[in-house]
Motif scaffolding. Structure first.
Motif, PDB file in Angstrom:
ATOM      1  N   TYR A 276      27.406  28.869  79.685  1.00 36.13           N
ATOM      2  CA  TYR A 276      26.912  29.911  80.578  1.00 36.13           C
ATOM      3  C   TYR A 276      26.677  31.158  79.736  1.00 36.13           C
ATOM      4  CZ  TYR A 276      29.531  26.844  83.759  1.00 36.13           C
ATOM      5  OH  TYR A 276      30.053  25.762  84.430  1.00 36.13           O
ATOM      6  N   GLU A 277      25.512  31.793  79.915  1.00 35.96           N
ATOM      7  CA  GLU A 277      25.197  32.995  79.133  1.00 35.96           C
ATOM      8  C   GLU A 277      24.559  34.047  80.021  1.00 35.96           C
ATOM      9  OE1 GLU A 277      22.174  34.685  75.693  1.00 35.96           O
ATOM     10  OE2 GLU A 277      21.681  33.019  77.026  1.00 35.96           O
ATOM     11  N   LEU A 278      25.000  35.284  79.869  1.00 33.67           N
ATOM     12  CA  LEU A 278      24.372  36.444  80.481  1.00 33.67           C
ATOM     13  C   LEU A 278      23.957  37.368  79.360  1.00 33.67           C
ATOM     14  CD1 LEU A 278      23.629  38.187  82.964  1.00 33.67           C
ATOM     15  CD2 LEU A 278      25.954  39.137  82.860  1.00 33.67           C
ATOM     16  N   GLY A 279      22.659  37.671  79.274  1.00 34.69           N
ATOM     17  CA  GLY A 279      22.170  38.447  78.150  1.00 34.69           C
ATOM     18  C   GLY A 279      21.288  39.607  78.564  1.00 34.69           C
ATOM     19  N   TYR A 280      21.236  40.600  77.693  1.00 33.38           N
ATOM     20  CA  TYR A 280      20.410  41.794  77.893  1.00 33.38           C
ATOM     21  C   TYR A 280      19.698  42.085  76.583  1.00 33.38           C
ATOM     22  CZ  TYR A 280      19.241  46.781  78.121  1.00 33.38           C
ATOM     23  OH  TYR A 280      18.595  47.993  78.059  1.00 33.38           O
ATOM     24  N   ASN A 281      18.384  42.339  76.666  1.00 33.18           N
ATOM     25  CA  ASN A 281      17.587  42.625  75.479  1.00 33.18           C
ATOM     26  C   ASN A 281      16.811  43.913  75.683  1.00 33.18           C
ATOM     27  OD1 ASN A 281      14.651  42.214  74.090  1.00 33.18           O
ATOM     28  ND2 ASN A 281      16.273  41.331  72.830  1.00 33.18           N
ATOM     29  N   TRP A 282      16.857  44.763  74.665  1.00 33.29           N
ATOM     30  CA  TRP A 282      16.141  46.035  74.695  1.00 33.29           C
ATOM     31  C   TRP A 282      15.289  46.120  73.435  1.00 33.29           C
ATOM     32  CZ3 TRP A 282      18.897  51.424  73.934  1.00 33.29           C
ATOM     33  CH2 TRP A 282      17.930  52.435  73.965  1.00 33.29           C
ATOM     34  N   PRO A 289      14.207  53.667  68.729  1.00 33.03           N
ATOM     35  CA  PRO A 289      13.667  52.577  67.919  1.00 33.03           C
ATOM     36  C   PRO A 289      14.513  51.315  67.800  1.00 33.03           C
ATOM     37  CG  PRO A 289      14.526  54.320  66.515  1.00 33.03           C
ATOM     38  CD  PRO A 289      14.629  54.826  67.920  1.00 33.03           C
ATOM     39  N   PRO A 290      15.838  51.316  67.964  1.00 33.10           N
ATOM     40  CA  PRO A 290      16.565  50.067  67.700  1.00 33.10           C
ATOM     41  C   PRO A 290      16.210  48.965  68.697  1.00 33.10           C
ATOM     42  CG  PRO A 290      18.060  51.965  67.751  1.00 33.10           C
ATOM     43  CD  PRO A 290      16.748  52.415  68.284  1.00 33.10           C
ATOM     44  N   ASN A 291      16.183  47.726  68.201  1.00 37.54           N
ATOM     45  CA  ASN A 291      16.111  46.545  69.046  1.00 37.54           C
ATOM     46  C   ASN A 291      17.537  46.064  69.255  1.00 37.54           C
ATOM     47  OD1 ASN A 291      13.139  46.294  68.992  1.00 37.54           O
ATOM     48  ND2 ASN A 291      13.486  45.870  66.823  1.00 37.54           N
ATOM     49  N   VAL A 292      17.933  45.867  70.496  1.00 35.74           N
ATOM     50  CA  VAL A 292      19.326  45.538  70.812  1.00 35.74           C
ATOM     51  C   VAL A 292      19.363  44.266  71.644  1.00 35.74           C
ATOM     52  CG1 VAL A 292      21.449  46.327  71.927  1.00 35.74           C
ATOM     53  CG2 VAL A 292      19.962  47.978  70.766  1.00 35.74           C
ATOM     54  N   ASP A 293      20.319  43.403  71.332  1.00 42.97           N
ATOM     55  CA  ASP A 293      20.552  42.216  72.147  1.00 42.97           C
ATOM     56  C   ASP A 293      22.057  42.065  72.349  1.00 42.97           C
ATOM     57  OD1 ASP A 293      19.037  39.618  73.184  1.00 42.97           O
ATOM     58  OD2 ASP A 293      20.992  38.997  72.412  1.00 42.97           O
ATOM     59  N   VAL A 294      22.465  41.897  73.611  1.00 47.02           N
ATOM     60  CA  VAL A 294      23.871  41.748  73.971  1.00 47.02           C
ATOM     61  C   VAL A 294      24.006  40.498  74.828  1.00 47.02           C
ATOM     62  CG1 VAL A 294      25.873  42.789  75.101  1.00 47.02           C
ATOM     63  CG2 VAL A 294      24.191  44.248  73.956  1.00 47.02           C
ATOM     64  N   ARG A 295      25.007  39.696  74.532  1.00 48.80           N
ATOM     65  CA  ARG A 295      25.238  38.503  75.337  1.00 48.80           C
ATOM     66  C   ARG A 295      26.724  38.287  75.565  1.00 48.80           C
ATOM     67  NH1 ARG A 295      22.955  34.513  70.974  1.00 48.80           N
ATOM     68  NH2 ARG A 295      21.488  34.098  72.662  1.00 48.80           N
ATOM     69  N   LEU A 296      27.035  37.832  76.775  1.00 53.89           N
ATOM     70  CA  LEU A 296      28.360  37.332  77.119  1.00 53.89           C
ATOM     71  C   LEU A 296      28.204  35.844  77.407  1.00 53.89           C
ATOM     72  CD1 LEU A 296      29.425  40.111  79.660  1.00 53.89           C
ATOM     73  CD2 LEU A 296      30.086  39.972  77.249  1.00 53.89           C
ATOM     74  N   TYR A 297      29.121  35.039  76.913  1.00 57.24           N
ATOM     75  CA  TYR A 297      28.959  33.607  77.130  1.00 57.24           C
ATOM     76  C   TYR A 297      30.308  32.898  77.217  1.00 57.24           C
ATOM     77  CZ  TYR A 297      29.952  33.019  72.112  1.00 57.24           C
ATOM     78  OH  TYR A 297      30.537  33.035  70.877  1.00 57.24           O
ATOM     79  N   ARG A 298      30.268  31.755  77.860  1.00 60.54           N
ATOM     80  CA  ARG A 298      31.395  30.829  77.888  1.00 60.54           C
ATOM     81  C   ARG A 298      30.855  29.434  77.595  1.00 60.54           C
ATOM     82  NH1 ARG A 298      36.652  30.253  79.670  1.00 60.54           N
ATOM     83  NH2 ARG A 298      37.251  28.158  80.380  1.00 60.54           N
ATOM     84  N   GLN A 299      31.480  28.782  76.652  1.00 60.49           N
ATOM     85  CA  GLN A 299      31.045  27.437  76.280  1.00 60.49           C
ATOM     86  C   GLN A 299      32.260  26.509  76.268  1.00 60.49           C
ATOM     87  OE1 GLN A 299      27.552  25.667  73.722  1.00 60.49           O
ATOM     88  NE2 GLN A 299      28.856  26.970  72.488  1.00 60.49           N
ATOM     89  N   GLU A 300      32.139  25.402  76.999  1.00 56.68           N
ATOM     90  CA  GLU A 300      33.224  24.437  77.084  1.00 56.68           C
ATOM     91  C   GLU A 300      32.784  23.120  76.447  1.00 56.68           C
ATOM     92  OE1 GLU A 300      34.125  24.099  81.199  1.00 56.68           O
ATOM     93  OE2 GLU A 300      35.028  26.108  81.347  1.00 56.68           O
ATOM     94  N   MET A 301      33.601  22.643  75.524  1.00 53.19           N
ATOM     95  CA  MET A 301      33.362  21.356  74.868  1.00 53.19           C
ATOM     96  C   MET A 301      34.497  20.430  75.295  1.00 53.19           C
ATOM     97  SD  MET A 301      30.767  22.212  72.656  1.00 53.19           S
ATOM     98  CE  MET A 301      30.867  21.268  71.143  1.00 53.19           C
ATOM     99  N   ARG A 302      34.192  19.538  76.224  1.00 54.16           N
ATOM    100  CA  ARG A 302      35.225  18.627  76.724  1.00 54.16           C
ATOM    101  C   ARG A 302      35.064  17.251  76.093  1.00 54.16           C
ATOM    102  NH1 ARG A 302      36.217  15.926  82.714  1.00 54.16           N
ATOM    103  NH2 ARG A 302      38.161  14.867  82.139  1.00 54.16           N
ATOM    104  N   ARG A 303      36.201  16.690  75.650  1.00 59.59           N
ATOM    105  CA  ARG A 303      36.155  15.374  75.035  1.00 59.59           C
ATOM    106  C   ARG A 303      37.305  14.521  75.538  1.00 59.59           C
ATOM    107  NH1 ARG A 303      34.924  14.934  68.823  1.00 59.59           N
ATOM    108  NH2 ARG A 303      34.143  12.972  69.639  1.00 59.59           N
ATOM    109  N   GLN A 304      36.990  13.290  75.840  1.00 56.67           N
ATOM    110  CA  GLN A 304      38.001  12.258  76.001  1.00 56.67           C
ATOM    111  C   GLN A 304      37.980  11.430  74.721  1.00 56.67           C
ATOM    112  OE1 GLN A 304      36.733  10.221  79.538  1.00 56.67           O
ATOM    113  NE2 GLN A 304      37.705  11.684  80.916  1.00 56.67           N
ATOM    114  N   ILE A 305      39.094  11.380  74.032  1.00 53.94           N
ATOM    115  CA  ILE A 305      39.163  10.717  72.729  1.00 53.94           C
ATOM    116  C   ILE A 305      40.265   9.672  72.803  1.00 53.94           C
ATOM    117  CG2 ILE A 305      39.325  11.051  70.238  1.00 53.94           C
ATOM    118  CD1 ILE A 305      38.877  14.074  70.814  1.00 53.94           C
TER     119      ILE A 305
END
Length: 688
Positions: A276-282, A289-305
């Motif tokens: 899941y990602e929520l991002g903002y770009n300017w 003048p600056p180019n700005v990118d900000v993101r908040l994210y959650r990443q889940e890697m689930r494994r049955q081993i």
């Protein structure tokens, strides 16, 4: 001449350089552009870093199911595998946790047992793959000793109306039907992208028959919504989901000490990645003048081993674990002066895992009991960096500096028996300095020095218990981080008709993290008396050294034909034992041709020639790494460009049905699983 602004090329727009064979006639080939090398779009030939880029057309021609397969044969890149799905890219002899893998710039965090973390992304949806070769910790922090790989998926585009692209295929070698599709809808200041892919490969065929347990099911879904606030600002919301089922790793098969169990093979009934990602770009302009990118994210890697005892026909170990990462990335680039493009950023993430593991006890293996390697483990990382991209006439200078802190914590390890002395914090400074001088467009020598580091992962720190190699492993919560320094000299050029790159390099890694077999009192202390005969522990070597050369060239012979070649050579040395480093790839040369034979038909051929590998570790592995034979493989393909929007492809892989295995194939020495044999492929691509 001012430097390219970071906003000049936005990967979110999905624009990629044209490909010479993607439509009904030759087109102008634009210079290779990489976003991953500098953190913003920049021409490869103006970057003092070794890179590799695969376009969407490259991926379509190779029809690869996973990242390792797609990059196989590229300059400086090889593959380590333990099954059809478990194919890890290897950059200049370094793999797994020493390479940062990303999807759309967000890293895939996970401890890596059997299988490939690279398999958690679907290439059926990918638009582009970018590789940075050599330490890249300035931009990507811990783990980027060997480099970074970024898979770019489709983004929502502000193109009015509804557009779609589809890809349908079938492969005979593994009887695999596959399909992928992407829809993009935009109206006004709103854009929506939805995509899905599926694959159902069965057990693949090698020249002597089917290789059992190499099939699996794979499904992927991606979606993104963008809102254009004004001409300079955008919000985005992204979702990615990939799930694979019935994944086996036949290369992990090892004999069990007790004859009743026979051998043990690792498999994953289910594995999934959710992002899941929520991002903002300017995009900066005027007085801002600056180019700005900000993101908040959650990443889940689930494994049955799970570990299946083949002699009993049932699992004798079961693990269910989710590696969940919460992160924030903030970056900006600013053309503060016509000769200085500054970029700076902050990356912070925390990965947590709490494995639920059970193991059956000998001699009957009928009752599963808790066997948790650690409880409530976490890694927390914080990094800040500054990079200056400078241009002084024909001289280009790229300098970067970064500070990282990484903290590892766990409530307990070894089934809750160890609760103290297991937390550790590390900090490191990474840096890079590269210079490139343009003598002519076709002659651009460069040099760089880069320093990177890698803190140990949760498995290396805390996991106490049996692994698939037949040993009991003792965790090392106080293991020191690795630090690498690479020196590289190279030359690049691009005259339109010829594009090439050549590099020689040397990478020295101190406190090299690896597993070492213990004996005597040390084995008893680490693993206990009952496991002392088969005891390994994660340790730091004094140092390891890797050196080598890689080169690539692409030559437009005429308006209808292109020739290409790539070469890789790696030599690794274990400094403590003064012998070859364990699992080094063999020398490889790939040769290719692409050409139009009519306005509507194009052909291509690619040969991979790999030398035998007899430089193997002997003392370190106690004879368990064996030499491997050389081999050659030829792939052929034909494209029928029905019109500008539809292409039918026919191909045959491993034309001569060559029987071989990669040197980096996992498995019992001398019994490694063989690579796929001859296979016919057909696919159709359409755009609407």
């Amino acid at each position: 001449m001012p430097l390219m602004l970071g906003a000049a090329f936005q990967p979110a727009n999905g624009q990629t350089p044209s490909d010479p064979l993607d439509r009904t006639g030759p087109v102008t080939v634009l210079p290779d552009v990489s976003v991953t090398a500098k953190g913003y779009a920049a021409s490869d030939v103006e970057t003092p870093i070794a890179t590799t880029v695969l376009s969407a057309s490259d991926l379509a021609r190779r029809q690869a199911r996973n990242l390792g397969e797609a990059l196989r044969g590229e300059a400086g890149i090889s593959v380590s595998l333990d099954g059809a799905h478990g194919q890890n890219p290897v950059i200049r002899g370094l793999q797994r946790d020493r390479v940062v893998l990303m999807v759309d710039g967000m890293r895939l965090n996970s401890a890596q047992p059997a299988g490939a973390i690279a398999s958690f992304m679907s290439l059926g949806l990918a638009e582009r793959v970018e590789v940075v070769k050599g330490p890249a910790s300035v931009l990507y922090g811990t783990g980027a000793l060997g480099g970074a790989i970024n898979v770019l998926l489709p983004q929502a585009r502000f193109q009015p109306g509804l557009q779609a692209r589809t890809n349908l295929g079938y492969e005979t070698g593994n009887r695999n039907p596959s399909a992928a599709g992407v829809l993009n809808f935009s109206q006004g200041d709103h854009a929506l992208m939805l995509g899905a892919a599926l694959a159902r490969p069965g057990d693949y065929r090698e020249p002597d028959g089917r290789v059992p347990r190499t099939g699996y099911d794979s499904d992927a879904f991606i979606g993104q919504y963008r809102w254009r606030i004004d001409a300079d600002q955008q919000l985005r919301l992204s979702l990615q989901r990939q799930q694979d089922e019935d994944v086996w790793y036949p290369g992990s098969t090892r004999p069990h000490p007790l004859p009743t169990a026979g051998s043990v093979t690792i498999h994953s009934p289910k594995q999934a990645r959710t992002l899941y990602e929520l991002g903002y770009n300017w995009r900066g302009s005027g007085t801002r003048p600056p180019n700005v990118d900000v993101r908040l994210y959650r990443q889940e890697m689930r494994r049955q081993i799970n570990g299946l005892a083949n002699g009993l026909g049932r699992d004798i170990s079961i693990t269910d674990v989710t590696f969940a990462t919460d992160g924030v990335d903030t970056k900006a680039d600013w053309l503060v002066h016509p000769r200085h493009l500054l970029s700076f950023g902050l990356n912070a993430w925390q990965m947590k895992a709490d494995p639920d593991s059970q193991a059956a006890m000998p001699p009957q293996f009928t009752t599963l009991r808790p066997n948790n390697p650690f409880t409530d483990g976490s890694l927390r990382a914080l990094g800040v960096y500054l990079q200056d991209d400078m241009q002084f006439g024909d001289l280009k200078v790229l300098a970067g500096l970064r500070h990282d802190s990484v903290r590892g914590r766990a409530a307990a390890m070894n089934n809750g028996t160890v609760t103290s002395g297991i937390d550790r914090s590390d900090s490191a400074v990474s840096g890079s300095l590269g210079l490139l001088y343009e003598v002519t467009p076709l002659l651009r020598p460069y040099a760089n020095v880069a320093r990177g580091f890698r803190a140990a992962d949760l498995r290396e720190r805390y996991q106490n218990g049996p692994r698939q190699d037949g040993f009991f492993w003792a965790g090392s919560p106080q293991i020191a981080p690795e630090k690498a320094t690479q020196f590289e000299l190279g030359v690049k050029g691009d005259s339109g008709g010829v594009r090439y790159a050549l590099a020689i390099w040397r990478n020295r890694i101190s406190d090299y993290i690896t597993g070492m077999q213990l004996n005597g009192p040390a084995a008893v202390a680490a693993c206990g008396a009952s496991m002392a005969a088969a005891c390994k522990q994660t340790v730091n070597l004094g140092h390891a050294t890797l050196e080598g050369a890689d080169a690539s060239v692409r030559w437009q012979v005429n308006s209808q034909n292109w020739l290409s070649a790539a070469y890789s050579r790696v030599r690794g040395t274990n400094g403590d034992l003064n012998e070859p480093l364990f699992q080094m790839p063999a020398d490889a040369l790939s040769l290719g041709w692409e050409g139009h034979i009519t306005p509507a038909w194009s052909l291509d051929a690619r040969a991979l020639l790999v030398r035998s590998q007899d430089r193997v570790a002997v003392a370190f592995t106690r004879g368990s790494e064996n030499p491997s034979a050389g081999y050659g493989v030829l792939n052929l393909g034909a494209n029928w460009h029905i019109d500008r929007d539809h292409t039918l492809r026919l191909a045959v892989h491993n034309v001569a049905d060559k029987r071989y295995h990669e040197h980096l194939t996992e498995g019992v020495s001398g019994q490694e699983i063989k690579a796929p044999g001859r296979s016919f492929l057909v696919s159709w691509q359409g755009r609407f």
